[in-house]
Design a protein around this motif. Sequence first.
Motif, PDB file in Angstrom:
ATOM      1  N   ARG A 122      50.226  34.217  62.293  1.00 15.51           N
ATOM      2  CA  ARG A 122      50.620  34.291  63.704  1.00 15.51           C
ATOM      3  C   ARG A 122      51.579  33.160  64.068  1.00 15.51           C
ATOM      4  NH1 ARG A 122      44.780  35.813  66.469  1.00 15.51           N
ATOM      5  NH2 ARG A 122      44.769  37.970  65.772  1.00 15.51           N
ATOM      6  N   HIS A 136      45.012  19.114  65.949  1.00 17.13           N
ATOM      7  CA  HIS A 136      44.222  19.676  67.048  1.00 17.13           C
ATOM      8  C   HIS A 136      42.785  19.175  67.058  1.00 17.13           C
ATOM      9  CE1 HIS A 136      47.389  22.902  66.603  1.00 17.13           C
ATOM     10  NE2 HIS A 136      47.546  22.444  67.807  1.00 17.13           N
ATOM     11  N   SER A 156      40.555  20.063  65.137  1.00 21.99           N
ATOM     12  CA  SER A 156      39.624  21.130  64.774  1.00 21.99           C
ATOM     13  C   SER A 156      38.979  20.903  63.411  1.00 21.99           C
ATOM     14  CB  SER A 156      40.311  22.491  64.819  1.00 21.99           C
ATOM     15  OG  SER A 156      41.563  22.430  64.202  1.00 21.99           O
ATOM     16  N   ARG A 187      35.664  19.547  64.054  1.00 20.20           N
ATOM     17  CA  ARG A 187      34.781  20.608  64.554  1.00 20.20           C
ATOM     18  C   ARG A 187      34.277  21.454  63.394  1.00 20.20           C
ATOM     19  NH1 ARG A 187      31.448  22.402  65.854  1.00 20.20           N
ATOM     20  NH2 ARG A 187      30.538  23.112  67.811  1.00 20.20           N
ATOM     21  N   LEU A 210      29.492  12.988  62.057  1.00 24.92           N
ATOM     22  CA  LEU A 210      30.931  12.840  61.768  1.00 24.92           C
ATOM     23  C   LEU A 210      31.260  11.430  61.296  1.00 24.92           C
ATOM     24  CD1 LEU A 210      32.634  14.838  64.643  1.00 24.92           C
ATOM     25  CD2 LEU A 210      32.632  15.393  62.219  1.00 24.92           C
ATOM     26  N   TYR A 213      28.099  20.200  69.927  1.00 23.35           N
ATOM     27  CA  TYR A 213      28.976  19.089  70.316  1.00 23.35           C
ATOM     28  C   TYR A 213      30.139  19.646  71.137  1.00 23.35           C
ATOM     29  CZ  TYR A 213      31.775  14.820  69.661  1.00 23.35           C
ATOM     30  OH  TYR A 213      32.492  13.671  69.855  1.00 23.35           O
ATOM     31  N   HIS A 262      39.241  21.349  70.759  1.00 25.69           N
ATOM     32  CA  HIS A 262      39.143  21.537  69.308  1.00 25.69           C
ATOM     33  C   HIS A 262      38.888  22.993  68.936  1.00 25.69           C
ATOM     34  CE1 HIS A 262      37.872  17.043  68.932  1.00 25.69           C
ATOM     35  NE2 HIS A 262      39.135  17.200  69.259  1.00 25.69           N
ATOM     36  N   LEU A 263      39.706  23.863  69.512  1.00 28.19           N
ATOM     37  CA  LEU A 263      39.641  25.290  69.176  1.00 28.19           C
ATOM     38  C   LEU A 263      40.909  25.682  68.432  1.00 28.19           C
ATOM     39  CD1 LEU A 263      38.385  26.325  72.679  1.00 28.19           C
ATOM     40  CD2 LEU A 263      37.099  26.793  70.593  1.00 28.19           C
ATOM     41  N   TYR A 264      40.885  26.833  67.788  1.00 29.71           N
ATOM     42  CA  TYR A 264      42.076  27.296  67.069  1.00 29.71           C
ATOM     43  C   TYR A 264      42.973  28.059  68.040  1.00 29.71           C
ATOM     44  CZ  TYR A 264      39.533  25.790  63.012  1.00 29.71           C
ATOM     45  OH  TYR A 264      38.854  25.016  62.116  1.00 29.71           O
ATOM     46  N   GLU A 265      44.127  27.498  68.330  1.00 27.34           N
ATOM     47  CA  GLU A 265      44.991  28.040  69.385  1.00 27.34           C
ATOM     48  C   GLU A 265      45.600  29.390  69.029  1.00 27.34           C
ATOM     49  OE1 GLU A 265      47.845  25.057  70.402  1.00 27.34           O
ATOM     50  OE2 GLU A 265      46.405  24.040  71.713  1.00 27.34           O
ATOM     51  N   ASP A 266      45.734  29.678  67.738  1.00 25.29           N
ATOM     52  CA  ASP A 266      46.329  30.955  67.332  1.00 25.29           C
ATOM     53  C   ASP A 266      45.293  32.051  67.118  1.00 25.29           C
ATOM     54  OD1 ASP A 266      49.192  30.437  67.286  1.00 25.29           O
ATOM     55  OD2 ASP A 266      48.679  28.927  65.798  1.00 25.29           O
ATOM     56  N   LEU A 267      44.035  31.727  67.384  1.00 25.89           N
ATOM     57  CA  LEU A 267      42.997  32.763  67.375  1.00 25.89           C
ATOM     58  C   LEU A 267      42.630  33.084  68.820  1.00 25.89           C
ATOM     59  CD1 LEU A 267      40.480  31.632  64.589  1.00 25.89           C
ATOM     60  CD2 LEU A 267      42.457  33.129  64.370  1.00 25.89           C
ATOM     61  N   GLU A 269      37.725  35.612  68.622  1.00 27.32           N
ATOM     62  CA  GLU A 269      37.836  35.250  67.197  1.00 27.32           C
ATOM     63  C   GLU A 269      37.324  33.830  66.951  1.00 27.32           C
ATOM     64  OE1 GLU A 269      41.706  38.002  65.953  1.00 27.32           O
ATOM     65  OE2 GLU A 269      42.007  35.971  66.725  1.00 27.32           O
ATOM     66  N   PHE A 274      34.278  33.155  64.512  1.00 29.20           N
ATOM     67  CA  PHE A 274      34.478  32.297  63.341  1.00 29.20           C
ATOM     68  C   PHE A 274      33.387  31.221  63.275  1.00 29.20           C
ATOM     69  CE2 PHE A 274      36.219  28.228  61.755  1.00 29.20           C
ATOM     70  CZ  PHE A 274      36.307  28.566  60.423  1.00 29.20           C
ATOM     71  N   PHE A 275      33.166  30.542  64.404  1.00 29.99           N
ATOM     72  CA  PHE A 275      32.147  29.482  64.376  1.00 29.99           C
ATOM     73  C   PHE A 275      30.746  30.078  64.214  1.00 29.99           C
ATOM     74  CE2 PHE A 275      35.637  26.939  66.080  1.00 29.99           C
ATOM     75  CZ  PHE A 275      35.522  25.821  65.264  1.00 29.99           C
ATOM     76  N   ARG A 320      44.943  34.882  72.975  1.00 27.88           N
ATOM     77  CA  ARG A 320      44.946  33.672  72.150  1.00 27.88           C
ATOM     78  C   ARG A 320      44.622  32.458  73.012  1.00 27.88           C
ATOM     79  NH1 ARG A 320      50.140  34.056  68.138  1.00 27.88           N
ATOM     80  NH2 ARG A 320      50.073  36.306  67.907  1.00 27.88           N
ATOM     81  N   ARG A 377      31.194  27.643  72.791  1.00 25.09           N
ATOM     82  CA  ARG A 377      31.107  27.367  71.349  1.00 25.09           C
ATOM     83  C   ARG A 377      30.043  26.292  71.068  1.00 25.09           C
ATOM     84  NH1 ARG A 377      35.246  24.689  68.581  1.00 25.09           N
ATOM     85  NH2 ARG A 377      35.005  23.214  70.293  1.00 25.09           N
ATOM     86  N   GLY A 378      29.921  25.311  71.965  1.00 32.04           N
ATOM     87  CA  GLY A 378      28.938  24.237  71.783  1.00 32.04           C
ATOM     88  C   GLY A 378      27.500  24.733  71.762  1.00 32.04           C
TER      89      GLY A 378
END
Lengths: 228, 254
Positions: free
Chosen positions: A27, A87, A89, A92, B71, B99, B105-110, B114, B118-119, B148, B164-165
């Motif tokens: 994408r 990002h 991520s 995460r 972490l 957390y 902290h997410l995937y911007e292109d998903l 999604e 994914f998580f 997206r 998501r948390g």
Amino acid sequence: MITMITLRRFGAQTASILWKDLRCELRARQVWMAMGMFALLALVIFNFAFDLRVDNVAAVAPGALWIAFVFASILGLGRTFAAEQEHGSLDRLLLCPVDRKAIYAAKLLGNLVFIGAVELISLPVFAAIYNLPVLTGGIIPIVLLGTVGIAAIGTLFAAIAGNTRAREVLLPLLVFPLIVPVVIGAVRATQGLISPLAGDLPWLGLIAAFDVIFLSISAVTFAYVIEE
Amino acid sequence: MSIQTMPASQARPAAEQSLPAAIQVEALSKTFALRPVLRGLTFAVPARARVALLGPNGAGKTTLLRILATLAKPSAGEVLVAGFDVRHDADQVRRRVGYVGHQPHLYEDLSARENLEFFGRMYGISDHRARADALLERFGLRAKANERVRALSRGQVQRLALARGILHEPALLLLDEPDTGLDEDALALLAEVVRARAAAGVTTLLTTHQIARGLALAETALVLAGGRLVHNGPAAALDVDDVRALYTARRGAR
């Protein structure tokens, strides 16, 4: 039984991360287009830069091919973790109860897919502009083993370089010296394919041996590299 | 908007519910390149508590949260989350911790869906699709589910990060300045999520620079200054000036 469950879980995690990476990259189109263009341009420039004649093309052209592959690969390898780190991520992802080896396996497979696609496009162009008979079955194991070697160690070092500010510079400095044996083996094996020599060394065996070493080292050390 | 939650008792085994402390920290120290960031912290957070972790910039709040989330590793001391050591049982801790940071902290292109799916797969949730759909509905993101993340507004992204948390029904929810850059609606949603999760039996530890908001959301206040724990007591016993005085008193003592 536990091993089967662990293996299935490992496979599922690897497939999920790979799916996510491929989807994001297809994408965003940040890397694979640049890799492909770079490889094609390098092949064209080398063709003009060298004085290629019938008697020396078999000796020079395989070097040009693998230099194009290696430099294009570095472009993609550099983005393996950079996009995630920019990002945040990656943190995460590391927060999830995911086997770190699954993260490595997914990143390695992703790199193999993109480098492989670039090679698939570049090889016919190479065969055409250098007028060499490389599009035979013999080229498949050479490209496959050479690419695995480059991607195996490149993925590990992309994780190391990704934590630094100078990652774009650091990655080639770390990776190039280590992949020299693989590149030499791949170039000589490709030369052997174009003009076979009697008593030539088993270059494919050398590349395969380095692939095993690189994959083993990466699998063992990746968790320590990626975590604090 | 109403946030309904699954009772934590449905998601966790009975043995875990009987654990006395959600967080047990003993003589925790952390140094970065010889610079001490946390200095000998000792405290415990009981299960189901709502705790505000307050402190000025550089006090060590984020470092403490990163250690609790596995972490970062402690330089010295012992840290148990839900009875599991963050160093030796990191995977068990990760399964139990949610957390949310000030960055999504997410995937911007998903798409939003999604990302959650994914998580969900990463946490090994068997019905991750149904769970993702339920959370999108609860957080008012159903209409945006297939867009997206890069096309969503800041408030929508933060809602998605909150969803998501809590995706894997964590026993401990760590919120690191989740109110940064949020509008009033999103802040109200955040407060509702914290209270709803606490009602469902989840322990919550949140950091914020908005002292009044932190005190209002929490039952207990932990105040860090200069890497040391300078207060551990009921939030209701403190006001904003008291907390500011604790920040400066520590600075004066150094």
